[in-house]
Write a protein that holds these residues in place. Structure first.
Motif, PDB file in Angstrom:
ATOM      1  N   THR A   2       0.838  -1.248  -0.001  1.00 29.95           N
ATOM      2  CA  THR A   2      -0.036   0.053  -0.207  1.00 29.95           C
ATOM      3  C   THR A   2       0.946   1.203  -0.162  1.00 29.95           C
ATOM      4  O   THR A   2       1.916   1.271   0.572  1.00 29.95           O
ATOM      5  N   GLU A   3       0.485   2.236  -0.705  1.00 29.04           N
ATOM      6  CA  GLU A   3       1.162   3.388  -0.641  1.00 29.04           C
ATOM      7  C   GLU A   3       0.801   4.499   0.417  1.00 29.04           C
ATOM      8  O   GLU A   3      -0.619   4.547   0.681  1.00 29.04           O
ATOM      9  N   VAL A   4       1.761   5.026   1.052  1.00 25.53           N
ATOM     10  CA  VAL A   4       1.382   6.038   2.317  1.00 25.53           C
ATOM     11  C   VAL A   4       0.983   7.252   1.494  1.00 25.53           C
ATOM     12  O   VAL A   4       1.837   7.799   0.622  1.00 25.53           O
ATOM     13  N   PRO A   5      -0.054   7.876   2.009  1.00 29.50           N
ATOM     14  CA  PRO A   5      -0.565   9.212   1.400  1.00 29.50           C
ATOM     15  C   PRO A   5       0.770  10.331   1.793  1.00 29.50           C
ATOM     16  O   PRO A   5       1.139  10.387   2.726  1.00 29.50           O
ATOM     17  N   SER A   6       0.643  11.065   0.848  1.00 29.30           N
ATOM     18  CA  SER A   6       1.675  12.245   1.164  1.00 29.30           C
ATOM     19  C   SER A   6       1.040  13.246   2.189  1.00 29.30           C
ATOM     20  O   SER A   6      -0.086  13.385   2.267  1.00 29.30           O
ATOM     21  N   PRO A   7       1.902  13.598   2.877  1.00 34.52           N
ATOM     22  CA  PRO A   7       1.812  14.668   3.869  1.00 34.52           C
ATOM     23  C   PRO A   7       1.187  16.163   3.060  1.00 34.52           C
ATOM     24  O   PRO A   7       0.746  17.040   3.755  1.00 34.52           O
ATOM     25  N   GLN A   8       1.612  16.324   1.828  1.00 38.18           N
ATOM     26  CA  GLN A   8       1.250  17.519   1.144  1.00 38.18           C
ATOM     27  C   GLN A   8      -0.219  17.325   0.524  1.00 38.18           C
ATOM     28  O   GLN A   8      -0.644  18.335   0.210  1.00 38.18           O
ATOM     29  N   LEU A   9      -0.690  16.183   0.802  1.00 41.08           N
ATOM     30  CA  LEU A   9      -2.106  15.970   0.356  1.00 41.08           C
ATOM     31  C   LEU A   9      -3.184  16.889   0.805  1.00 41.08           C
ATOM     32  O   LEU A   9      -3.253  17.127   2.320  1.00 41.08           O
ATOM     33  N   ARG A  10      -3.877  17.532   0.201  1.00 42.35           N
ATOM     34  CA  ARG A  10      -4.891  18.569   0.770  1.00 42.35           C
ATOM     35  C   ARG A  10      -6.108  18.083   1.423  1.00 42.35           C
ATOM     36  O   ARG A  10      -6.421  16.981   1.167  1.00 42.35           O
ATOM     37  N   ILE A  11      -6.621  18.692   2.748  1.00 42.37           N
ATOM     38  CA  ILE A  11      -7.705  17.853   3.351  1.00 42.37           C
ATOM     39  C   ILE A  11      -9.049  18.636   3.243  1.00 42.37           C
ATOM     40  O   ILE A  11      -9.045  19.895   2.681  1.00 42.37           O
ATOM     41  N   SER A  12      -9.834  17.999   3.638  1.00 42.57           N
ATOM     42  CA  SER A  12     -11.398  18.473   3.267  1.00 42.57           C
ATOM     43  C   SER A  12     -11.935  18.872   4.580  1.00 42.57           C
ATOM     44  O   SER A  12     -11.505  18.887   5.691  1.00 42.57           O
ATOM     45  N   ASP A  13     -13.111  19.641   4.624  1.00 39.07           N
ATOM     46  CA  ASP A  13     -13.750  20.127   5.879  1.00 39.07           C
ATOM     47  C   ASP A  13     -14.117  19.049   6.730  1.00 39.07           C
ATOM     48  O   ASP A  13     -14.071  19.144   7.951  1.00 39.07           O
ATOM     49  N   GLY A  54      -0.987  16.572  11.067  1.00 39.93           N
ATOM     50  CA  GLY A  54      -0.066  15.662  11.550  1.00 39.93           C
ATOM     51  C   GLY A  54       0.541  16.246  12.741  1.00 39.93           C
ATOM     52  O   GLY A  54       0.917  15.780  13.662  1.00 39.93           O
ATOM     53  N   GLU A  55       1.186  17.475  12.453  1.00 36.62           N
ATOM     54  CA  GLU A  55       1.818  18.088  13.328  1.00 36.62           C
ATOM     55  C   GLU A  55       1.070  18.450  14.850  1.00 36.62           C
ATOM     56  O   GLU A  55       1.554  18.507  15.901  1.00 36.62           O
ATOM     57  N   ILE A  56      -0.055  18.936  14.392  1.00 37.29           N
ATOM     58  CA  ILE A  56      -0.962  19.370  15.742  1.00 37.29           C
ATOM     59  C   ILE A  56      -1.209  18.310  16.435  1.00 37.29           C
ATOM     60  O   ILE A  56      -1.214  18.168  17.762  1.00 37.29           O
ATOM     61  N   PHE A  57      -1.188  16.963  16.073  1.00 43.21           N
ATOM     62  CA  PHE A  57      -1.575  15.563  16.646  1.00 43.21           C
ATOM     63  C   PHE A  57      -0.312  15.007  16.843  1.00 43.21           C
ATOM     64  O   PHE A  57      -0.322  13.867  17.681  1.00 43.21           O
ATOM     65  N   ALA A  58       0.825  15.326  16.809  1.00 45.73           N
ATOM     66  CA  ALA A  58       2.194  14.762  16.832  1.00 45.73           C
ATOM     67  C   ALA A  58       2.382  14.038  18.304  1.00 45.73           C
ATOM     68  O   ALA A  58       2.832  13.084  18.465  1.00 45.73           O
ATOM     69  N   ASP A  59       2.044  14.893  19.262  1.00 49.22           N
ATOM     70  CA  ASP A  59       2.408  14.681  20.712  1.00 49.22           C
ATOM     71  C   ASP A  59       1.231  13.936  21.208  1.00 49.22           C
ATOM     72  O   ASP A  59       1.306  13.809  22.643  1.00 49.22           O
TER      73      ASP A  59
END
Length: 175
Positions: A2-13, A54-59
């Motif tokens: 499986t391919e890991v989604p890129s962190p640059q992928l845009r997010i939705s509401d 991801g940065e917001i939830f890193a800890d």
């Protein structure tokens, strides 16, 4: 593979809503305070990519925001509190003890009186009346743990508080 989604992928509401919900659970669990919740929720609403979320939830442990195309790891459920033991006769109140003792005696007496012909069969309604009275006084639910009700009320208050906070932040951010 499986391919890991890129962190640059845009997010939705929907991803932002999921992140706000997860952040609310962390606040309720006491991992972050109300001020930190405010700071992080503002960052969530401004986030544009998965990497920023991801940065917001890193800890923080799970739960994390959900993405439509990626299955989520589920946090291990917290162990359920042990169910309270049913009340045993040694924990009964004096009226309950009295009724528990008198019920079989009235039943035996009624059967004996009917068998000897001393009284007519309607005497059987006496022990039945005692049983009905006992059921009415201490019937289903009389031994439920009061702590269970307090935990349930606290859960409802916490859920309502999270909902109010979420709505307040949405209003503040113009959503």
């Amino acid at each position: 593979m499986t391919e890991v989604p890129s962190p640059q992928l845009r997010i939705s509401d929907q991803n932002r809503e999921s992140a706000l919900s997860a952040l609310g659970e962390h606040m309720t669990a006491g991992r972050i305070d109300i001020d930190e919740y405010g700071e992080r929720s503002a960052r969530i609403t401004a986030a544009k990519t998965r990497g920023e979320l991801g940065e917001i939830f890193a800890d923080l442990p799970a739960p994390h925001p959900r993405y439509e195309d990626v299955p989520q790891a589920v946090a291990a459920p917290e162990p359920a509190p042990a169910a309270p033991a049913p009340r045993q006769p040694e924990n009964w109140s004096p009226p309950q003890r009295f009724l528990a003792a008198i019920f079989p005696l009235t039943l035996i007496a009624a059967i004996a009186l009917i068998a000897t012909g001393t009284l007519a069969w309607p005497i059987i309604f006496v022990p039945l009346g005692v049983g009905v009275f006992g059921k009415a006084m201490w019937g289903h639910g009389w031994n439920h743990d009061a702590e269970h009700h307090r935990r349930h009320e606290r859960h409802l208050r916490d859920r309502e508080r999270r909902r109010e906070l979420r709505d307040s932040y949405r209003r503040d951010l113009g959503h």
